[in-house]
Design a protein around this motif. Structure first.
Motif, short mmCIF file in Angstrom:
data_model
loop_
_atom_site.label_atom_id
_atom_site.label_comp_id
_atom_site.label_asym_id
_atom_site.label_seq_id
_atom_site.Cartn_x
_atom_site.Cartn_y
_atom_site.Cartn_z
N GLU A 1 38.59 -14.96 -1.96
CA GLU A 1 38.35 -14.37 -0.67
C GLU A 1 36.86 -14.03 -0.48
O GLU A 1 36.32 -14.20 0.60
CB GLU A 1 39.19 -13.11 -0.52
N ASN A 2 36.21 -13.54 -1.53
CA ASN A 2 34.80 -13.16 -1.44
C ASN A 2 33.88 -14.19 -2.08
O ASN A 2 32.74 -13.88 -2.43
CB ASN A 2 34.57 -11.81 -2.10
N GLU A 3 34.34 -15.41 -2.22
CA GLU A 3 33.57 -16.45 -2.90
C GLU A 3 32.19 -16.63 -2.29
O GLU A 3 31.20 -16.82 -3.00
CB GLU A 3 34.33 -17.77 -2.86
N LYS A 4 32.08 -16.54 -0.99
CA LYS A 4 30.81 -16.72 -0.31
C LYS A 4 29.77 -15.70 -0.78
O LYS A 4 28.58 -16.01 -0.88
CB LYS A 4 31.01 -16.62 1.21
N GLU A 5 30.21 -14.48 -1.08
CA GLU A 5 29.31 -13.43 -1.52
C GLU A 5 28.73 -13.69 -2.90
O GLU A 5 27.68 -13.18 -3.24
CB GLU A 5 30.03 -12.07 -1.52
N PHE A 6 29.42 -14.48 -3.72
CA PHE A 6 28.99 -14.72 -5.08
C PHE A 6 28.35 -16.08 -5.27
O PHE A 6 27.79 -16.36 -6.32
CB PHE A 6 30.17 -14.57 -6.05
N SER A 7 28.40 -16.94 -4.28
CA SER A 7 27.79 -18.26 -4.42
C SER A 7 26.28 -18.14 -4.26
O SER A 7 25.77 -17.25 -3.60
CB SER A 7 28.36 -19.23 -3.38
N THR A 8 25.57 -19.05 -4.92
CA THR A 8 24.12 -19.05 -4.86
C THR A 8 23.67 -19.67 -3.55
O THR A 8 24.09 -20.78 -3.20
CB THR A 8 23.54 -19.86 -6.05
N PRO A 9 22.80 -19.00 -2.81
CA PRO A 9 22.33 -19.57 -1.54
C PRO A 9 21.42 -20.77 -1.81
O PRO A 9 20.77 -20.84 -2.85
CB PRO A 9 21.55 -18.42 -0.91
N ASN A 10 21.39 -21.71 -0.89
CA ASN A 10 20.51 -22.85 -1.05
C ASN A 10 19.15 -22.49 -0.50
O ASN A 10 18.88 -22.63 0.70
CB ASN A 10 21.09 -24.08 -0.35
N ILE A 11 18.30 -22.01 -1.37
CA ILE A 11 16.98 -21.56 -0.99
C ILE A 11 16.15 -22.71 -0.45
O ILE A 11 15.39 -22.55 0.49
CB ILE A 11 16.29 -20.87 -2.19
N GLY A 12 16.31 -23.89 -1.04
CA GLY A 12 15.57 -25.06 -0.59
C GLY A 12 15.83 -25.37 0.87
O GLY A 12 14.90 -25.69 1.62
N LYS A 13 17.08 -25.25 1.29
CA LYS A 13 17.41 -25.52 2.70
C LYS A 13 16.80 -24.46 3.61
O LYS A 13 16.35 -24.76 4.71
CB LYS A 13 18.92 -25.58 2.89
N MET A 14 16.81 -23.21 3.16
CA MET A 14 16.22 -22.14 3.97
C MET A 14 14.73 -22.39 4.17
O MET A 14 14.20 -22.26 5.28
CB MET A 14 16.44 -20.78 3.30
N ILE A 15 14.04 -22.76 3.09
CA ILE A 15 12.60 -23.00 3.17
C ILE A 15 12.32 -24.25 4.01
O ILE A 15 11.40 -24.26 4.83
CB ILE A 15 11.99 -23.12 1.76
N SER A 16 13.13 -25.29 3.82
CA SER A 16 12.94 -26.51 4.61
C SER A 16 13.09 -26.23 6.10
O SER A 16 12.35 -26.78 6.93
CB SER A 16 13.96 -27.58 4.18
N GLY A 17 14.04 -25.38 6.46
CA GLY A 17 14.22 -25.00 7.85
C GLY A 17 12.98 -24.31 8.41
O GLY A 17 12.55 -24.59 9.54
N LEU A 18 12.39 -23.43 7.61
CA LEU A 18 11.17 -22.75 8.05
C LEU A 18 9.99 -23.71 8.14
O LEU A 18 9.14 -23.58 9.02
CB LEU A 18 10.84 -21.59 7.12
N LEU A 19 9.94 -24.69 7.23
CA LEU A 19 8.88 -25.70 7.29
C LEU A 19 8.93 -26.44 8.62
O LEU A 19 7.89 -26.63 9.27
CB LEU A 19 9.04 -26.71 6.15
N LYS A 20 10.13 -26.85 9.01
CA LYS A 20 10.28 -27.57 10.28
C LYS A 20 9.96 -26.66 11.46
O LYS A 20 9.25 -27.05 12.38
CB LYS A 20 11.70 -28.11 10.42
#
Length: 117
Positions: A1-20
């Motif tokens: 149920e709380n799997e999303k809270e424990f998964s590792t965020p994709n930092i690369g995607k977050m940074i790529s979004g800011l790059l664009k």
């Protein structure tokens, strides 16, 4: 149920979004954040997870505002910058003044605080 809270965020995607969003190239981000292109590409590709200080360097390289930096740190599951800690107050000042990593490191060194790298 709380799997999303424990998964590792994709930092690369977050940074790529800011790059664009900010129209910055990967190579110029590597240069302005003080890291090698290889290391940055590994982060963007999800093969490496940057430390909190490296995330801050990336935010400086992207020209992020303080709120964008705090948000990115939070999304990456790092502690936000806390202004009552002298080193972090200096970092906050550098972000607000749009300093580069080298200028920040000079100031940290001057105040005998640990530099970013």
């Amino acid at each position: 149920e709380n799997e999303k809270e424990f998964s590792t965020p994709n930092i690369g995607k977050m940074i790529s979004g800011l790059l664009k969003e900010k129209n910055i190239t990967k190579s110029s981000l590597a240069s302005s954040s003080g890291m090698s292109e290889v290391y940055l590409y590994q982060i963007l590709g999800g093969r490496r997870v940057p430390s909190r200080d490296r995330m801050i360097c990336i935010c400086l390289g992207l020209g992020c505002s303080l709120s964008e930096t705090q948000n990115l740190l939070r999304q990456a599951r790092f502690a936000e910058l806390y202004p009552r800690v002298r080193r972090e107050a200096i970092i906050i000042f550098a972000i607000k003044e749009k300093w580069d990593v080298n200028r920040l490191n000079d100031m940290l060194f001057e105040f005998e605080e640990e530099t970013m790298f």
